[in-house]
Write a protein that holds these residues in place. Structure first.
Motif, PDB file in Angstrom:
ATOM      1  N   UNK A 261       2.994   3.146   6.333  1.00 52.66           N
ATOM      2  CA  UNK A 261       2.200   2.762   5.169  1.00 52.66           C
ATOM      3  C   UNK A 261       2.546   1.337   4.771  1.00 52.66           C
ATOM      4  N   UNK A 262       1.537   0.588   4.363  1.00 50.40           N
ATOM      5  CA  UNK A 262       1.726  -0.772   3.904  1.00 50.40           C
ATOM      6  C   UNK A 262       0.609  -1.083   2.917  1.00 50.40           C
ATOM      7  N   UNK A 263       0.961  -1.663   1.787  1.00 52.08           N
ATOM      8  CA  UNK A 263      -0.030  -2.017   0.778  1.00 52.08           C
ATOM      9  C   UNK A 263      -0.140  -3.529   0.708  1.00 52.08           C
ATOM     10  N   UNK A 264      -1.350  -4.039   0.743  1.00 52.46           N
ATOM     11  CA  UNK A 264      -1.630  -5.470   0.631  1.00 52.46           C
ATOM     12  C   UNK A 264      -2.344  -5.686  -0.697  1.00 52.46           C
ATOM     13  N   UNK A 265      -1.695  -6.414  -1.612  1.00 55.51           N
ATOM     14  CA  UNK A 265      -2.231  -6.622  -2.946  1.00 55.51           C
ATOM     15  C   UNK A 265      -2.665  -8.079  -3.076  1.00 55.51           C
ATOM     16  N   UNK A 266      -3.903  -8.301  -3.506  1.00 52.94           N
ATOM     17  CA  UNK A 266      -4.420  -9.661  -3.582  1.00 52.94           C
ATOM     18  C   UNK A 266      -4.259 -10.318  -4.946  1.00 52.94           C
ATOM     19  N   UNK A 267      -3.851  -9.559  -5.950  1.00 53.79           N
ATOM     20  CA  UNK A 267      -3.639 -10.156  -7.265  1.00 53.79           C
ATOM     21  C   UNK A 267      -2.648  -9.299  -8.043  1.00 53.79           C
ATOM     22  N   UNK A 268      -2.716  -9.333  -9.360  1.00 52.29           N
ATOM     23  CA  UNK A 268      -1.796  -8.567 -10.202  1.00 52.29           C
ATOM     24  C   UNK A 268      -2.135  -7.078 -10.150  1.00 52.29           C
ATOM     25  N   UNK A 269      -1.106  -6.249 -10.188  1.00 53.39           N
ATOM     26  CA  UNK A 269      -1.324  -4.802 -10.280  1.00 53.39           C
ATOM     27  C   UNK A 269      -0.637  -4.283 -11.530  1.00 53.39           C
ATOM     28  N   UNK A 270      -1.343  -3.460 -12.289  1.00 47.19           N
ATOM     29  CA  UNK A 270      -0.792  -2.861 -13.502  1.00 47.19           C
ATOM     30  C   UNK A 270      -1.208  -1.398 -13.544  1.00 47.19           C
ATOM     31  N   UNK A 271      -0.490  -0.632 -14.319  1.00 46.54           N
ATOM     32  CA  UNK A 271      -0.844   0.776 -14.517  1.00 46.54           C
ATOM     33  C   UNK A 271      -0.844   1.557 -13.219  1.00 46.54           C
ATOM     34  N   UNK A 272      -1.891   2.340 -13.000  1.00 40.38           N
ATOM     35  CA  UNK A 272      -1.963   3.204 -11.825  1.00 40.38           C
ATOM     36  C   UNK A 272      -2.018   2.378 -10.540  1.00 40.38           C
ATOM     37  N   UNK A 273      -2.586   1.169 -10.612  1.00 38.47           N
ATOM     38  CA  UNK A 273      -2.614   0.294  -9.434  1.00 38.47           C
ATOM     39  C   UNK A 273      -1.216  -0.077  -8.973  1.00 38.47           C
ATOM     40  N   UNK A 274      -0.329  -0.358  -9.929  1.00 39.37           N
ATOM     41  CA  UNK A 274       1.056  -0.675  -9.584  1.00 39.37           C
ATOM     42  C   UNK A 274       1.763   0.546  -9.013  1.00 39.37           C
ATOM     43  N   UNK A 275       1.497   1.718  -9.578  1.00 43.42           N
ATOM     44  CA  UNK A 275       2.103   2.955  -9.064  1.00 43.42           C
ATOM     45  C   UNK A 275       1.643   3.237  -7.639  1.00 43.42           C
ATOM     46  N   UNK A 276       0.363   3.091  -7.388  1.00 45.93           N
ATOM     47  CA  UNK A 276      -0.159   3.347  -6.048  1.00 45.93           C
ATOM     48  C   UNK A 276       0.386   2.345  -5.042  1.00 45.93           C
ATOM     49  N   UNK A 277       0.503   1.086  -5.447  1.00 45.76           N
ATOM     50  CA  UNK A 277       1.070   0.078  -4.546  1.00 45.76           C
ATOM     51  C   UNK A 277       2.510   0.437  -4.202  1.00 45.76           C
ATOM     52  N   UNK A 278       3.272   0.879  -5.169  1.00 41.63           N
ATOM     53  CA  UNK A 278       4.681   1.220  -4.939  1.00 41.63           C
ATOM     54  C   UNK A 278       4.840   2.460  -4.065  1.00 41.63           C
ATOM     55  N   UNK A 279       3.910   3.386  -4.130  1.00 40.52           N
ATOM     56  CA  UNK A 279       4.000   4.584  -3.293  1.00 40.52           C
ATOM     57  C   UNK A 279       3.938   4.254  -1.806  1.00 40.52           C
ATOM     58  N   UNK A 280       3.364   3.127  -1.465  1.00 45.44           N
ATOM     59  CA  UNK A 280       3.246   2.733  -0.070  1.00 45.44           C
ATOM     60  C   UNK A 280       4.557   2.356   0.590  1.00 45.44           C
TER      61      UNK A 280
END
Length: 130
Positions: free
Chosen positions: A11-30
């Motif tokens: 698993x690998x998450x590629x984030x193109x900008x700021x992540x907050x809330x559930x977006x940050x949680x989902x990114x961290x799960x990766x």
């Protein structure tokens, strides 16, 4: 189920900008997250080109399928090479691991093969190398 999924696939998450809330949680799960240096969460790279290059480099270490053979990478250094980085006064741990230039054109090889070590969380604790 979360831990089982990490055992079965890469698993690998590629984030193109700021992540907050559930977006940050989902990114961290990766477990592996690549995001711009000036954005919050896991800070690893500074621009889009560097992030995409980082994704491709990490994918080069991943088997083609779960349980498959690991890719065989050709090392840049010969297997019997000596470690040439020998500090005189204080040791730079990154140079000891990765090698360093001696200020001219000479490369002083470190413990790992040249360009094979990928540091994570570099900006979080300057005295810790992971």
């Amino acid at each position: 189920m979360h831990a089982q999924g990490h055992k079965e696939t890469f698993t690998l998450t590629y984030v193109t900008s700021r992540t907050v809330g559930i977006g940050a949680c989902l990114a961290r799960l990766g477990m592996r997250c690549i995001q711009r240096l000036d954005q919050p969460i896991i800070l690893t790279v500074s621009d889009d080109l560097e992030r995409v290059s980082s994704v491709l480099k990490r994918l080069s270490f991943v088997p083609p399928y779960s349980g498959g053979p690991r890719p065989q990478l050709t090392p840049l250094d010969p297997p019997d090479r000596p470690v040439k980085y020998l500090p005189e006064n204080s040791c730079n741990p990154r140079a000891a691991i990765c090698g360093a230039s001696d200020g001219s054109r000479n490369w002083l090889g470190g413990i790992f093969d040249r360009d094979s070590f990928v540091e994570t969380l570099e900006g979080w604790a300057r005295t810790v190398v992971t």
